[in-house]
Design a protein around this motif. Structure first.
Motif, PDB file in Angstrom:
ATOM      1  N   GLU A   1       0.924  -1.040  -0.028  1.00  0.00           N
ATOM      2  CA  GLU A   1       0.074   0.082  -0.025  1.00  0.00           C
ATOM      3  C   GLU A   1       0.972   1.285   0.003  1.00  0.00           C
ATOM      4  N   CYS A   2       2.047   1.024   0.747  1.00  0.00           N
ATOM      5  CA  CYS A   2       2.835   2.306   0.912  1.00  0.00           C
ATOM      6  C   CYS A   2       3.399   2.545  -0.579  1.00  0.00           C
ATOM      7  N   LEU A   3       3.910   1.476  -1.191  1.00  0.00           N
ATOM      8  CA  LEU A   3       4.482   1.739  -2.688  1.00  0.00           C
ATOM      9  C   LEU A   3       3.617   2.141  -3.645  1.00  0.00           C
ATOM     10  N   ALA A   4       2.315   1.826  -3.604  1.00  0.00           N
ATOM     11  CA  ALA A   4       1.150   2.358  -4.517  1.00  0.00           C
ATOM     12  C   ALA A   4       1.085   3.942  -4.018  1.00  0.00           C
ATOM     13  N   ALA A   5       0.845   4.214  -3.008  1.00  0.00           N
ATOM     14  CA  ALA A   5       0.550   5.423  -2.484  1.00  0.00           C
ATOM     15  C   ALA A   5       1.871   6.462  -2.783  1.00  0.00           C
TER      16      ALA A   5
ATOM     17  N   SER B   1       5.453  11.754  -3.564  1.00  0.00           N
ATOM     18  CA  SER B   1       6.395  12.290  -2.512  1.00  0.00           C
ATOM     19  C   SER B   1       6.139  11.362  -1.024  1.00  0.00           C
ATOM     20  N   PHE B   2       7.008  11.467  -0.156  1.00  0.00           N
ATOM     21  CA  PHE B   2       6.859  10.746   1.122  1.00  0.00           C
ATOM     22  C   PHE B   2       5.720  11.286   1.939  1.00  0.00           C
ATOM     23  N   ASP B   3       5.735  12.750   2.042  1.00  0.00           N
ATOM     24  CA  ASP B   3       4.644  13.340   2.977  1.00  0.00           C
ATOM     25  C   ASP B   3       3.371  13.441   2.450  1.00  0.00           C
ATOM     26  N   ARG B   4       3.131  13.293   0.934  1.00  0.00           N
ATOM     27  CA  ARG B   4       1.939  13.152   0.388  1.00  0.00           C
ATOM     28  C   ARG B   4       1.135  11.665   0.537  1.00  0.00           C
ATOM     29  N   ALA B   5       2.167  10.802   0.466  1.00  0.00           N
ATOM     30  CA  ALA B   5       1.778   9.499   0.679  1.00  0.00           C
ATOM     31  C   ALA B   5       1.260   9.258   2.016  1.00  0.00           C
ATOM     32  N   ALA B   6       2.212   9.817   2.983  1.00  0.00           N
ATOM     33  CA  ALA B   6       1.584   9.585   4.408  1.00  0.00           C
ATOM     34  C   ALA B   6       0.326  10.160   4.723  1.00  0.00           C
ATOM     35  N   GLN B   7       0.024  11.488   4.087  1.00  0.00           N
ATOM     36  CA  GLN B   7      -1.308  12.063   4.363  1.00  0.00           C
ATOM     37  C   GLN B   7      -2.294  11.122   3.652  1.00  0.00           C
ATOM     38  N   GLN B   8      -1.943  10.566   2.483  1.00  0.00           N
ATOM     39  CA  GLN B   8      -3.031   9.621   1.629  1.00  0.00           C
ATOM     40  C   GLN B   8      -3.396   8.383   2.802  1.00  0.00           C
ATOM     41  N   LEU B   9      -2.171   7.929   3.359  1.00  0.00           N
ATOM     42  CA  LEU B   9      -2.580   6.515   4.147  1.00  0.00           C
ATOM     43  C   LEU B   9      -3.114   6.967   5.723  1.00  0.00           C
ATOM     44  N   SER B  10      -2.859   8.318   6.115  1.00  0.00           N
ATOM     45  CA  SER B  10      -3.112   8.556   7.142  1.00  0.00           C
ATOM     46  C   SER B  10      -2.035   8.069   8.431  1.00  0.00           C
ATOM     47  N   ILE B  11      -0.869   7.903   7.937  1.00  0.00           N
ATOM     48  CA  ILE B  11       0.267   7.563   8.765  1.00  0.00           C
ATOM     49  C   ILE B  11       1.352   8.551   8.726  1.00  0.00           C
ATOM     50  N   THR B  12       2.405   8.322   9.589  1.00  0.00           N
ATOM     51  CA  THR B  12       3.437   9.299   9.463  1.00  0.00           C
ATOM     52  C   THR B  12       4.290   9.098   8.365  1.00  0.00           C
ATOM     53  N   GLN B  13       5.117  10.130   8.020  1.00  0.00           N
ATOM     54  CA  GLN B  13       6.131   9.817   6.989  1.00  0.00           C
ATOM     55  C   GLN B  13       6.966   8.962   7.221  1.00  0.00           C
ATOM     56  N   SER B  14       7.687   8.860   8.604  1.00  0.00           N
ATOM     57  CA  SER B  14       8.566   7.920   9.097  1.00  0.00           C
ATOM     58  C   SER B  14       8.100   6.705   8.834  1.00  0.00           C
ATOM     59  N   ALA B  15       6.770   6.467   9.128  1.00  0.00           N
ATOM     60  CA  ALA B  15       6.258   5.137   8.973  1.00  0.00           C
ATOM     61  C   ALA B  15       6.265   4.661   7.264  1.00  0.00           C
ATOM     62  N   VAL B  16       5.847   5.435   6.434  1.00  0.00           N
ATOM     63  CA  VAL B  16       6.117   5.406   5.166  1.00  0.00           C
ATOM     64  C   VAL B  16       7.681   4.802   4.656  1.00  0.00           C
ATOM     65  N   SER B  17       8.378   5.632   5.177  1.00  0.00           N
ATOM     66  CA  SER B  17       9.773   5.344   5.009  1.00  0.00           C
ATOM     67  C   SER B  17      10.311   3.889   5.553  1.00  0.00           C
ATOM     68  N   GLN B  18       9.898   3.669   6.614  1.00  0.00           N
ATOM     69  CA  GLN B  18      10.172   2.377   7.412  1.00  0.00           C
ATOM     70  C   GLN B  18       9.808   1.242   6.357  1.00  0.00           C
ATOM     71  N   ARG B  19       8.208   1.398   6.122  1.00  0.00           N
ATOM     72  CA  ARG B  19       7.769   0.373   5.319  1.00  0.00           C
ATOM     73  C   ARG B  19       8.362  -0.104   3.874  1.00  0.00           C
ATOM     74  N   LEU B  20       8.729   1.035   3.410  1.00  0.00           N
ATOM     75  CA  LEU B  20       9.508   1.046   2.050  1.00  0.00           C
ATOM     76  C   LEU B  20      10.846   0.383   2.319  1.00  0.00           C
TER      77      LEU B  20
END
Length: 314
Positions: free
Chosen positions: A10-14, A20-39
């Protein structure tokens, strides 16, 4: 961590959608750090770099391959949620790529029943617009689950169905013809009058001139109008010659706002519907057109195209 962890996919698709990481985080309603960690976990598990950290970010070739899988998982989850009666989240969507001329003529009426059902079932439909020769690239890269394209050959894991032929004709306003073409359009003046062009990918006007006058690679005076509706309006206003679908020009031709140039010359474009095969059917060799959101989109487009377009050759 499972290399194909759904949350990481889901993070990769977002990231592919948002750029960008910040807009992906907003889309998923999680933190930017969480997006980076999952990727990072996904890349570590696979041993491949999936995203180039640029602005905007872009997917590597392995990332595009995995994105195709992520899109298929999203579509299957949408089907499952619908069948279970669950309400999907607002980020659930079914992206497909279509060409602008089809969108302006037959696609919306064809998809209306599906779109209305989507409102009830809770999934979103996203239409991505590109030239008919380039929509297939969106499918290949995993950005969409289906596309209307001029490409005939199906990708591995996809089906392809001929939709029909869209016919393009050359038109201009009577005032333009009187002012700029007093002796009619001919070999001596076609390179000196303006031609309406959708964008830099659009070569329909050049193809029409090549067919009409036997000139390969003609150099033409171009006026770019990147909107199908405005394209017709610009032709009616006398901005230049437009090469457009018959369906689009028909109302203005009927009321005399436009006239056809060389009615015996046209360009036929054969369109195909491509979609990922999310299920298999061993009992049939025909393209699978079964229940499910993506399949319903495909069926609707095929039915709508066969009503609106000219039959495919053969």
């Amino acid at each position: 961590m499972n290399a194909f962890d759904p949350a990481a996919l889901e993070c990769l698709a977002a990231l592919a959608d948002a750029g960008s990481f910040d807009r992906a985080a907003q889309q998923l309603s999680i933190t930017q750090s969480a997006v980076s960690q999952r990727l990072r976990s996904l890349e570590t598990a696979l041993g491949r770099l999936l995203v180039v950290r640029s602005r905007p970010l872009r997917l590597t070739e392995p990332g595009k391959v995995l994105l195709r899988y992520a899109r298929q998982m999203q579509a299957m989850r949408a089907d499952l949620s619908r069948e279970l009666g669950a309400t999907l989240g607002q980020d659930e969507r079914l992206p497909i790529a279509v060409n602008a001329d089809s969108l302006a003529t037959w696609v919306l009426p064809a998809l209306d029943p599906v779109a209305q059902a989507g409102l009830r079932d809770g999934y979103g439909l996203e239409l991505i617009v590109d030239d008919q020769d380039f929509t297939h690239d969106w499918l290949r890269e995993g950005a969409v689950l289906g596309c209307v394209s001029t490409v005939a050959e199906a990708l591995r894991g996809c089906s392809a169905v001929a939709l029909g032929t869209m016919r393009y004709i050359a038109v201009a306003s009577p005032a333009f013809c009187q002012r700029s073409l007093p002796g009619g359009l001919n070999r001596s003046n076609f390179a000196h009058v303006p031609w309406l062009v959708f964008n830099r990918k659009d070569d329909m006007h050049a193809l029409w001139v090549a067919k009409a006058f036997g000139v390969q690679g003609p150099r033409l005076v171009e006026r770019f109008v990147p909107s199908t509706e405005a394209h017709v309006r610009a032709a009616v206003m006398g901005w230049g010659i437009g090469v457009m679908p018959e369906q689009m020009a028909a109302p203005a031709l009927a009321d005399g706002a436009l006239v056809g140039l060389f009615p015996e010359i046209w360009i036929d474009v054969l369109l195909y519907w491509h979609q990922w095969k999310l299920r298999t059917d061993d009992s049939s060799t025909e393209p699978a057109l079964r229940a499910g959101a993506l399949d319903r989109i495909g069926r609707a487009l095929i039915a709508g195209a066969r009503e609106a377009l000219k039959p495919a050759p053969g």
